[in-house]
Design a protein around this motif. Structure first.
Motif, PDB file in Angstrom:
ATOM      1  N   ARG A   2       0.821  -1.221   0.000  1.00 44.83           N
ATOM      2  CA  ARG A   2       0.000   0.000   0.000  1.00 44.83           C
ATOM      3  C   ARG A   2       0.846   1.258   0.000  1.00 44.83           C
ATOM      4  NH1 ARG A   2      -4.252  -0.739   4.683  1.00 44.83           N
ATOM      5  NH2 ARG A   2      -3.676   1.428   4.823  1.00 44.83           N
ATOM      6  N   CYS A   3       2.054   1.172   0.526  1.00 47.70           N
ATOM      7  CA  CYS A   3       2.907   2.369   0.606  1.00 47.70           C
ATOM      8  C   CYS A   3       4.088   2.286  -0.357  1.00 47.70           C
ATOM      9  CB  CYS A   3       3.400   2.580   2.032  1.00 47.70           C
ATOM     10  SG  CYS A   3       4.537   1.316   2.617  1.00 47.70           S
ATOM     11  N   ARG A   4       4.037   1.330  -1.264  1.00 52.33           N
ATOM     12  CA  ARG A   4       5.134   1.126  -2.227  1.00 52.33           C
ATOM     13  C   ARG A   4       6.469   0.945  -1.521  1.00 52.33           C
ATOM     14  NH1 ARG A   4       2.235   5.453  -5.262  1.00 52.33           N
ATOM     15  NH2 ARG A   4       1.008   4.347  -6.802  1.00 52.33           N
ATOM     16  N   GLU A   5       6.416   0.282  -0.359  1.00 46.89           N
ATOM     17  CA  GLU A   5       7.610  -0.041   0.427  1.00 46.89           C
ATOM     18  C   GLU A   5       8.358   1.201   0.934  1.00 46.89           C
ATOM     19  OE1 GLU A   5       7.726  -3.198   1.196  1.00 46.89           O
ATOM     20  OE2 GLU A   5       6.182  -3.665  -0.274  1.00 46.89           O
ATOM     21  N   THR A   6       7.656   2.328   1.082  1.00 46.89           N
ATOM     22  CA  THR A   6       8.298   3.552   1.574  1.00 46.89           C
ATOM     23  C   THR A   6       8.102   3.752   3.076  1.00 46.89           C
ATOM     24  OG1 THR A   6       6.346   4.928   1.219  1.00 46.89           O
ATOM     25  CG2 THR A   6       7.907   4.722  -0.637  1.00 46.89           C
ATOM     26  N   GLY A   7       7.106   3.112   3.643  1.00 48.71           N
ATOM     27  CA  GLY A   7       6.763   3.345   5.040  1.00 48.71           C
ATOM     28  C   GLY A   7       5.774   4.477   5.215  1.00 48.71           C
ATOM     29  N   PHE A   8       5.397   5.124   4.122  1.00 48.26           N
ATOM     30  CA  PHE A   8       4.442   6.226   4.161  1.00 48.26           C
ATOM     31  C   PHE A   8       3.214   5.865   3.343  1.00 48.26           C
ATOM     32  CE2 PHE A   8       8.572   8.292   4.674  1.00 48.26           C
ATOM     33  CZ  PHE A   8       8.349   9.019   5.820  1.00 48.26           C
ATOM     34  N   ASN A   9       2.063   6.264   3.838  1.00 50.82           N
ATOM     35  CA  ASN A   9       0.821   6.069   3.108  1.00 50.82           C
ATOM     36  C   ASN A   9       0.051   7.379   3.167  1.00 50.82           C
ATOM     37  OD1 ASN A   9      -1.331   4.968   1.759  1.00 50.82           O
ATOM     38  ND2 ASN A   9      -2.135   3.880   3.528  1.00 50.82           N
ATOM     39  N   GLY A  10      -0.175   8.000   2.037  1.00 51.62           N
ATOM     40  CA  GLY A  10      -0.862   9.282   2.007  1.00 51.62           C
ATOM     41  C   GLY A  10       0.109  10.436   2.135  1.00 51.62           C
ATOM     42  N   ARG A  11      -0.460  11.620   2.311  1.00 52.56           N
ATOM     43  CA  ARG A  11       0.353  12.832   2.409  1.00 52.56           C
ATOM     44  C   ARG A  11      -0.027  13.595   3.656  1.00 52.56           C
ATOM     45  NH1 ARG A  11       2.496  14.845  -2.826  1.00 52.56           N
ATOM     46  NH2 ARG A  11       2.116  13.187  -4.303  1.00 52.56           N
ATOM     47  N   VAL A  12       0.951  14.282   4.206  1.00 49.82           N
ATOM     48  CA  VAL A  12       0.731  15.145   5.366  1.00 49.82           C
ATOM     49  C   VAL A  12       1.235  16.530   4.973  1.00 49.82           C
ATOM     50  CG1 VAL A  12       1.402  15.616   7.752  1.00 49.82           C
ATOM     51  CG2 VAL A  12       0.999  13.261   7.018  1.00 49.82           C
TER      52      VAL A  12
END
Length: 89
Positions: A2-12
């Protein structure tokens, strides 16, 4: 995945908000340089973009690497004295 293996999901978002005070309005009307207006705003309690980033790093919402990617490598140079000293005034 879900986070493309970045550790982030979405934007802040990171925010920088300057409250218009009488002193700042006077500086603007006098045609003061932007740096002088920014200095007055910071003295009046304005939190800059880098300050918001630092708070979000401290809260575990993002990382220094992600902020550097978004804001550039010199983002820490933009911290106002309040965030460097830990003061909230």
């Amino acid at each position: 995945s879900r986070c493309r293996e970045t550790g982030f999901n979405g934007r802040v978002p990171l925010f920088e908000v300057m409250t218009m005070t009488e002193a700042i309005e006077d500086l603007i009307n006098q045609g003061a340089p932007a740096q002088r207006i920014r200095h007055a705003a910071l003295q009046g309690g304005m939190w800059g973009l880098a300050d918001d980033a630092l708070r979000k790093i401290q809260d575990g919402i993002t990382t220094p690497a992600e902020v550097a990617r978004a804001l550039g490598p010199l983002w820490m140079d933009d911290l106002c004295p309040a965030s460097v000293t830990g003061s909230s005034t």
